[in-house]
Each structure stands twice: as structure tokens, then as C-alpha cells.
Design a protein around this motif. Structure first.
Motif, mmCIF file in Angstrom:
data_model
loop_
_atom_site.group_PDB
_atom_site.id
_atom_site.type_symbol
_atom_site.label_atom_id
_atom_site.label_comp_id
_atom_site.label_asym_id
_atom_site.label_seq_id
_atom_site.Cartn_x
_atom_site.Cartn_y
_atom_site.Cartn_z
ATOM 1 N N TYR A 91 2.854 55.644 11.979
ATOM 2 C CA TYR A 91 2.648 56.631 10.910
ATOM 3 C C TYR A 91 1.201 56.590 10.416
ATOM 4 O O TYR A 91 0.558 57.622 10.247
ATOM 5 C CB TYR A 91 3.627 56.349 9.766
ATOM 6 N N SER A 94 -1.044 58.218 12.803
ATOM 7 C CA SER A 94 -0.941 59.679 12.820
ATOM 8 C C SER A 94 -1.661 60.304 11.634
ATOM 9 O O SER A 94 -1.978 61.486 11.659
ATOM 10 C CB SER A 94 0.527 60.111 12.837
ATOM 11 N N LYS A 95 -1.903 59.519 10.589
ATOM 12 C CA LYS A 95 -2.567 60.063 9.405
ATOM 13 C C LYS A 95 -4.080 59.825 9.420
ATOM 14 O O LYS A 95 -4.773 60.214 8.489
ATOM 15 C CB LYS A 95 -1.974 59.445 8.127
ATOM 16 N N PRO A 181 3.191 69.770 10.896
ATOM 17 C CA PRO A 181 2.637 69.211 9.656
ATOM 18 C C PRO A 181 2.943 70.098 8.453
ATOM 19 O O PRO A 181 2.983 69.631 7.316
ATOM 20 C CB PRO A 181 1.136 69.126 9.922
ATOM 21 N N THR A 202 9.688 63.274 6.968
ATOM 22 C CA THR A 202 8.972 62.714 8.110
ATOM 23 C C THR A 202 9.830 61.736 8.908
ATOM 24 O O THR A 202 9.989 61.883 10.113
ATOM 25 C CB THR A 202 7.686 62.014 7.635
ATOM 26 N N ASN C 3 -7.769 59.028 3.515
ATOM 27 C CA ASN C 3 -6.546 59.548 2.901
ATOM 28 C C ASN C 3 -5.398 58.542 2.976
ATOM 29 O O ASN C 3 -4.274 58.873 2.650
ATOM 30 C CB ASN C 3 -6.139 60.887 3.532
ATOM 31 N N LEU C 4 -5.691 57.312 3.401
ATOM 32 C CA LEU C 4 -4.654 56.293 3.443
ATOM 33 C C LEU C 4 -4.782 55.398 2.217
ATOM 34 O O LEU C 4 -5.875 55.086 1.773
ATOM 35 C CB LEU C 4 -4.803 55.440 4.705
#
Lengths: 287, 347, 264
Positions: A91, A94-95, A181, A202, C3-4
Motif C-alpha cells: 500500500y 502504491s502511494k 483511484p 481499498t 503524502n505518506l
């Protein structure tokens, strides 16, 4: 178009593979199965009788029961740990922005290309008497006694998680890639918090990947040889190392064949029933 | 007092200005379209309204409240995505009730409201299906129901019809507009399809390269485009270059046309726009003499390419049941006063 | 990465450390100047890399693995191209069964294949032969090659081939000039994946290889079960570096994730 010609074409095209496989896969597998039905005498070797004695011995003997129990327990534990750490990592990957992602995909998946022997050697070096563990323990002031995870269940578990977790990551990663998305955006816009989107939108869509990753990890752990052989050694036998010893040390091939057949059957049954389950559960939902 | 209001709204991605200094006020119940080619900033604007993107500059007010900093999940706007973004692992009912669940609404009420909304989009009998088991048009209506069931103050539609085939798209335009008028929800539609914008909207915002080109009601936009870009993008048009020769007169080659020139001085370079269907084509004088180069039959109408002293022109004439002009014929063009639009020529 | 959240970043750092730790440990130990296992605390030494040159066993085993993988991967691809095209593009009785049969080695633990080949070869007098090793590897890796050919051929429309036929090309020319170039990426990917799988294979080979046909993983395994010394670390380091180079090439041309989705 020539009718007969066209109709037979696919058989001609697949013929080389079929012939090769019948001769070099079918025959050996059949012979192994037949071998497992013979008994073995330590003085005179393989007998010509037909018997289920080998299976009865493997299934009934507490020594082998323990080995089978340990192997499947290990497979279960490794699978659970791979889910717990592999899913979040997939995860996170993927971000990431695409530049970082391609670097870390290389780091996380690359080890799959490196021989299992090499990767297991790394853990042997870390776990061994003069390894990193000992140094850490000494640095933390736990005394000078060497700390070793060699020949332990814990050590095998850690090394196998390392060997197999990339399969979990890639499998989950593949199903995360398929998620629209915008469906996450739709979740936010409908009032869901980030955590709720993760949990309700998700994760359920990543479920096929988690499940297929689990079955891969489970099956490969249950039949793993190199890592248990090096880290577990003789003290922590699993099914694969036990069969190896029957074949190459004890030379009781029929018994080894019975172990191998049981391992194969267990493997196939688990994979097939799991696939059926996934199919039933997701056929309506995902392609 | 307007209902939804942007003040100097802008968005930059690095050096790229996606939306620049946008001001707009939208009334309650209005149907507004953002129309423009891809990359004009229309979707970026929609995402800023939805809260999926944070504006670089400016503010957004909803019913007098500044919502610029409100996260998407607290804005409560309804949005239909281009891909529909349905949750593939949930049934139609589960999809539609998701937003209500997030609002903590009790199950019985949820189911009741889902049923009502699904009835509005005529999907009652599909409530237990998964999105995969629905057609494109049905998925689109589920997405609409999911956005409407939460009774949003504003409904945002991001190219909602672009994945449907042509016939279904035309039907959905009418259906969507009727539903919107029925519910009275303030609606913003993002589209690159001018016909869609013209047929559904109360007002259209034409955008180009992050800037608003024109804001007008559909008829006004079509009849009085503010720039050559708008006249080109909305409908088809013929553009010819000329220059002002006298008050209310423009010269093109040797031809003199009567146009409202306003305060423009003689000698100024201008462009004249005339739409193909504004021509009246005749086999007799008087008029502008042209030769027919090609005649293309379109069913309800004929499209001619003609050549004359204004250069090449496209002319549309209704089909009256016979082929009146063929290649090589001579014809005379005339038009009603006010059919010509004049633009100052930009470098 | 911006953004994490912090938790995600810490988790990611620990995960990456976990993945890299054993590899870095191997590399570190291989640079020791001591005669026993230790970290290179007195500066880096290449003595254990020189030692590889004094142990031709490892070098022989390396070339054995290279030849084995080259030959086996090529045969696997030659079997997979016609079979993959037939399965992907024709509907025929028994298609699913044939596909399942040719993919079945994926479901069989390598250990089981190993013991089956051990017995089979010793009974037909091929025990320990290079030929036997190659044949066993072909069985093992054909599914990988077949899967990539299948996925390349499945989406392929017959339009381009029909166009070539109407333009007067013979069936063989159509295959050579149209079909094959279209599935070439899948074929090449399948060959590479097969090569790597064969090169790294241990569990089955341990049963099939004789002292004269020892592959590198088998040689290394036997060495480790005897003794773990800096020599094995330096051999492993060489292997890590070589694999890393192959990985970069693969990633550049295919994207690693695409290759591995085929492997899983």
C-alpha cells in the motif's frame, strides 16, 4: 481453409510440450507414486510387494506427525506475518511518487532474483554465534554470551518471511494497481475518513491479491527446502528436509516417496480449494 | 446572494498554471457547465470544489460559508466521476447507501432512501447486483444515485456521459436535465462536448488554458461568442479576415460586407464569423456569388463547401427532399442582418 | 513520499532495512581481511575475492549453471511458443486440460520433482547426467515461459495476420513477419524469467546433479552445510552484483513488477 488441417493444428502445436511432459513429468511422478507403495528393508533394499505401510508409518508415527505439524505451523505463521507486513508495504509503495516507487520496487522485489541460498546465507551470518545478534546483545550489555537463532523455529520463520514476503508485496501491488483511484476519491466525497476509505474501499478491493499472495507464500513455505535446511538444520526438520534425509542419508526411498506424495497432495488440495474459494467469493465482483 | 461563489480561485502545479484567477457566482438550483478542451482547467476546478485539490489562491464559498479549507469528506457534495468510480466489491444498494452510512443514518432509513433514489434513476430491480453485472448506462445511473441520495447542496458531474455510446448519451442528457430540474439541486457539469453543454445548462463557462473565456446562457453564447476561440469551440463557424473600411463596413478582398463595427477605426484588421446555417443559399441573384465544390448529405441537412470572393466557406442547408446543388453549380449566398460577428484580430 | 504519514515512513524504512540486512551482511563479511567470519573492521580486503580464483570448483559450477540455464530456457521457449499460440488463439477439445498439464509443475513442490527425477533417472541410467539435469529444468521452467507467451498472445487480434494473408504472404511468412514480432516481448520476458529461475534453482537440482554436474546453487549449498566461511560470502557477493546488473536491465526493458506478476 483445410478443415482437418485446421482442426488438428492446435494438437500439432502443443504436441512437443505434451510429449516432453508425459515422458519427463508423467513418468517420474508415476514411478514415485508406485515406489511409495513398496516396502523397504535395511538389508535387502526395496521390496516388490504392494503396501500402504509407508503412508501408515508417516501418518501414524509421532516423529513424522511432529514434522508435518511443524511444517504447516511454520507455513501458517510465515503467511500471517507476510500479510501483516507485506500488505502495508504494498500500500505504501502504491502511494509513493513514481520516482521513489520505482527505486523501492527494485529494492523490495529485486531479492526475488537473488538465489535463496545467498539470502539464507545472509541470515545465517546474522543469526550465527558471532553474528549481528550477538553484537547487538553485547552492545546492549546482556553479557558476552553469544545469542544465536540458528537451528531455531524463530530463525527459520524470520528467514522464510524474508525470502517470501516479496511474493506477497507483488501480489497485493498488482491488485492495488487495478483499483480505480477515483473510487477512493468517491469514498472521501461521500464523507468517509481516510481510515474508513482504507478499510471499506481499498482493502476489500485488494483482497484478491492478499488471498492469492497468501496461497503462494503458504505453498512455498510448506515445501521450502534451502532455508529450513540451512537455518533449521537437523534439529528443526520440516517435511522437505525430512524427505531429503530419507532419500540421501537413510536411503529409505519408498518412505521418502510417501512423504513426497503426501506433500504434493496436501499442496494441491490446499491450492485448489483455496482457488475455488476465491473464485466463488469474487467471481461476481472482479474480473 | 449567490449560493456557490469563487473568488480569485487559482491552482498551480509547479510552474504550470492550471486555473488562473477564476471568479464566478452560481445561484441555487442553477445548472452550470464548464466547457473547454482537455487541459483547460475545468476538471481541476471541479476537483477544487469537491475538496480533492487545494487551491493555490482564492476562496470558495458555499451558502456564504468559506469552505476552501474544508476537507472533501466534510463538504458533503455529490460527485459523479468520469469512470463512475463505483465500489466494485459492493452491490448497487451498498454503493448507494455508503454515503448515508458515513452520516450515521439508521439502517431502515438508509434502505428506504436508497430505494427511493434508485427508483428515481429507474434501477429498483438491480439493487442486489454488483457493478460488474450492469451495463455502462446502468453504472452511470448508480453513480448518479450514489451522489444524489445524500441530498448534496451541490452536484458535481465530471464528464459523466463521455463513456456512453452516442444514442444513450443523448437520452441521458434529457433524463439528467429533467431529474436535476425535478430535484432542484445546484449542478456543475464538466464537459468537452459543446452539444452536451448547450442542451443541458442554464449557463456555460467556457474555459481555455486556465482562463475563463466567456460566461453566458447557451443561446447567447452561440449567437454572440466573445472571441474567435468561443465561436470555434461552440458550434461550427466560418472565419474570414478583413479590415474595417468605413463605419459599419468591412472589406474582404474586393467584397464589402455590412457589419456593426462599433467604434473601430477604418484600417483595423478584423475577423468576421458567420455560422454555416445562417446562410440563405439560392439559385438566383442577388447575393454573394459562389461555386459549389462539394455537396455532402447529412440526412437532416446538406453541408456544402463553396468557393467565392470570400474564399472557401461551409454552408449548411436543411434537406428539403431533393439534391438542389451539386459540384460545379453556381449559387448565391445571402444572410440576415446581425448574423455576422466581428472580432478584432489578435496577433 | 510527502503524502505518506510518519508511521508509514517509519514502517517503510524498517521494511527496507529488513529486506536489505542479510544482503548487506553477506557483502560486508566478504570484504573481511581475517581468515574467519568477521566484519571488515580493519578496512576492506579483497583477499576472499582472490580466493574464488583459487577455487575453480565455484567457477566451474557457475559456468555449469549458465550453460544449463541457457539451454533449458531456450528449449522451454521453443516448446512454449507453439503451445502458447495454440492455447491462446484456438478453441479445441481438451484445451483447458492441456494448458493445466503444461502449467502443472507450478503446483508441484521442487522437492517432489527432485525425488521423482532422482528415481526416474537412476532407473533408466541417466543418473547424474547433464542431459537429465537439462530435461528436469525444462519441465520446471516451461510454465514460466508458457505463461508469458500466453499473456502476450491472448490479447492479440488476428486482424494484422489476416491483413498480411490478403496481401499475399504465406502462412510461414505471416508467422515470421507479423505474429512472432508481436509476441516477441512476451517470448523474451519468458526466456529471461526461465533463465533466472533455472539459474537459481536449488531444491530439485540437489537431487539431480552429480558431483560432475554441480550447479552453482548446489555447490554453494553443499559448501554451506559443511562450513560457513568468508569464501562463500565473497561468492555470494559476486552473485548479488551480477543479479543486480541483470535486474537493472530487466527493469529498464520490462518493469520488474510486470516480470514478477508473471512469476507469482
Amino acid at each position: 481453409m483445410g478443415g482437418v488441417n485446421t482442426r488438428l493444428a492446435p494438437y500439432f502445436l502443443t504436441a512437443p510440450g505434451i510429449v516432453f511432459f508425459v515422458a519427463l513429468l508423467g513418468a517420474p511422478m508415476l514411478m514415485t507414486f508406485l515406489l511409495s507403495l513398496h516396502s523397504y528393508d535395511f538389508n535387502t533394499g526395496i521390496q516388490s510387494d504392494w503396501t500402504f505401510a509407508n503412508y501408515i508409518e508417516v501418518l501414524g508415527d509421532s516423529y513424522f506427525q511432529k514434522i508435518f505439524g511443524r511444517t504447516f505451523g511454520l507455513a501458517l505463521l510465515v503467511t500471517v506475518i507476510c500479510v501483516l507486513i507485506g500488505v502495508p508495504e504494498a500500500y505504501i509503495l502504491s502511494k509513493m511518487s513514481s520516482r521513489w516507487r520505482s527505486i523501492f520496487l527494485l529494492v523490495v522485489l529485486g531479492p526475488l532474483l537473488i538465489s535463496v541460498v545467498v539470502r539464507t546465507l545472509g541470515w545465517a551470518l546474522l543469526f550465527g554465534g558471532k553474528g549481528l545478534l550477538t553484537m547487538i546483545s553485547q552492545a546492549l550489555g546482556f553479557g558476552d554470551a553469544p545469542v544465536s537463532l540458528m537451528f531455531t523455529f524463530t530463525g527459520m520463520t524470520i528467514a522464510l518471511v524474508h525470502v517470501l514476503v516479496p511474493f506477497m508485496v507483488i501480489s497485493v501491488w498488482a491488485s492495488l494497481q487495478k483499483i480505480d483511484p477515483q473510487s477512493e476519491d468517491a469514498g472521501y466525497c461521500l464523507g468517509a475518513s481516510k481510515l474508513t476509505v482504507l478499510r471499506r474501499i481499498t482493502l476489500p478491493q485488494a483482497m484478491p491479491g492478499i488471498l492469492s499472495g497468501s496461497i503462494i507464500v503458504f505453498a512455498l513455505t510448506a515445501s521450502a527446502f534451502a532455508t529450513p535446511a540451512i537455518i533449521g538444520g537437523r534439529r528443526m526438520k520440516v517435511v522437505a528436509t525430512a524427505a531429503y534425509d530419507e532419500y540421501l542419508s537413510t536411503l529409505n526411498w519408498p518412505l521418502g516417496a510417501a512423504i513426497a506424495v503426501l506433500l504434493l497432495v496436501a499442496n494441491v488440495v490446499i491450492i485448489a480449494s483455496y482457488n475455488k474459494l476465491i473464485e466463488r467469493r469474487f467471481a461476481k465482483v472482479f474480473e | 446572494m449567490s449560493y456557490l461563489n469563487f473568488q480569485a480561485l487559482g491552482k498551480q502545479f509547479g510552474d504550470f498554471v492550471a486555473v488562473h484567477d477564476m471568479n464566478l457566482s452560481i445561484d441555487r438550483g442553477e445548472f452550470i457547465s464548464f466547457l473547454g478542451p482537455s487541459g483547460c482547467g475545468k476538471t481541476t476546478t471541479l476537483q477544487m470544489i469537491a475538496g480533492l485539490l487545494t487551491p493555490t489562491t482564492g476562496k470558495i464559498f458555499l451558502d456564504g460559508v468559506d469552505i476552501t479549507e474544508t476537507p472533501a469528506n466534510k463538504r458533503g457534495l455529490g460527485i459523479v466521476f468520469q469512470s463512475y468510480a463505483l465500489f466494485p466489491h459492493m452491490t448497487v444498494t451498498e454503493n448507494v447507501s455508503f454515503g448515508l452510512e458515513m452520516r450515521g443514518i439508521a439502517k431502515t432509513e438508509r434502505l428506504e432512501r436508497c430505494r427511493d433514489t434508485l427508483a428515481q434513476v429507474r434501477l429498483e430491480q438491480f439493487s442486489d447486483r454488483y457493478p460488474k453485472e450492469l451495463s455502462g448506462g446502468q453504472r452511470q445511473r448508480v453513480a448518479l444515485a450514489r451522489a444524489l441520495v445524500i441530498e448534496p447542496p451541490v452536484l458535481l458531474l465530471d464528464e459523466p456521459l463521455s463513456n456512453l455510446d452516442a444514442k444513450l448519451r443523448e437520452e441521458m442528457r434529457i433524463e439528467l436535465r429533467l431529474l436535476q430540474q425535478d430535484i432542484g439541486v445546484t449542478t456543475i457539469l464538466v464537459t468537452h462536448d459543446q452539444e452536451e453543454a448547450l442542451s443541458m445548462s442554464d449557463r456555460i463557462v467556457v474555459m481555455q488554458e486556465g482562463e475563463v473565456s466567456q460566461i453566458a446562457a447557451p443561446l447567447e453564447l452561440y449567437e454572440r461568442p466573445a472571441s474567435t476561440f468561443v465561436s470555434h469551440f461552440v458550434g461550427k463557424t466560418n472565419l474570414v479576415q478583413g479590415q474595417v473600411t468605413a463605419l459599419n463596413e468591412v472589406g474582404i478582398n474586393e467584397t464589402r460586407l455590412k457589419v456593426d463595427t462599433g467604434q473601430r477605426a477604418p484600417g483595423m484588421a478584423v475577423q468576421i464569423s458567420i455560422r454555416p446555417e445562417k446562410f440563405i443559399m439560392s439559385t438566383e441573384e442577388p447575393g454573394l456569388k459562389v461555386y459549389v465544390e462539394t455537396a455532402i448529405f447529412l440526412g437532416a441537412s446538406w453541408l456544402y463547401r463553396v468557393n467565392g470572393s470570400l474564399g472557401e466557406l461551409f454552408v449548411t442547408q436543411p434537406n428539403t427532399g431533393s439534391a438542389r446543388y451539386t459540384k460545379g453549380d453556381t449559387a448565391w449566398l445571402s444572410w440576415q442582418e446581425g448574423s455576422l460577428t466581428l472580432f478584432e484580430e489578435h496577433a | 513520499m510527502h503524502n505518506l504519514g510518519l508511521v508509514a515512513r517509519i514502517f517503510h524504512a524498517l521494511f527496507v532495512a529488513f529486506i536489505l540486512a542479510p544482503l548487506l551482511m553477506v557483502i560486508a563479511v566478504s570484504f573481511t581481511d581475517k581468515g574467519y567470519l568477521s566484519l571488515p573492521t580493519n578496512g576492506l580486503s579483497l583477499r576472499w575475492f582472490h580466493a574464488i580464483l583459487d577455487n575453480p570448483d565455484f567457477i566451474d559450477a557457475f559456468w555449469m549453471s549458465v550453460w544449463l540455464a541457457l539451454i533449458a530456457a531456450s528449449i522451454a521457449v521453443l516448446i512454449s511458443i507453439p503451445a502458447g499460440l495454440a492455447i491462446a488463439r484456438h478453441k479445441f477439445a481438451g484445451r483447458d486440460i492441456i494448458a493445466a498439464f503444461l502449467l502443472s509443475p507450478l503446483m508441484i513442490p521442487h522437492l517432489v520433482l527432485g525425488v521423482a527425477f532422482l528415481q526416474f533417472y537412476s532407473s533408466i541410467g541417466l543418473g547424474g547426467s547433464f542431459f537429465g539435469l537439462v530435461a528436469a529444468h525444462v519441465v520446471l521452467i516451461t510454465p514460466y515461459a508458457l505463461r508469458l507467451v500466453l499473456s502476450a498472445a491472448t490479447g492479440l487480434s488476428t486482424d494484422a495476420e489476416n491483413a498480411a494473408l490478403t496481401l499475399g504472404a504465406s502462412k510461414f511468412t505471416v508467422f515470421r513477419r507479423v505474429t512472432f514480432p508481436l509476441i516477441l516481448p512476451g517470448v523474451a520476458g519468458g526466456w529471461l524469467l526461465s533463465f533466472i529461475t533455472s539459474f537459481d534453482e536449488l531444491t530439485m537440482s540437489v537431487f539431480v546433479a552429480s558431483p560432475s554436474t554441480q550447479t552453482l546453487p548446489v555447490k554453494m549449498y553443499h559448501h554451506i552445510t559443511q562450513t560457513i566461511d568468508p569464501l562463500i560470502a565473497s561468492v555470494s557477493t559476486v552473485l548479488i552484483v551480477l543479479t543486480f546488473l541483470v535486474m537493472l536491465i530487466l527493469d529498464r526493458f520490462y518493469g520488474l513488477d510486470k516480470i514478477f506478476i508473471g512469476k507469482g
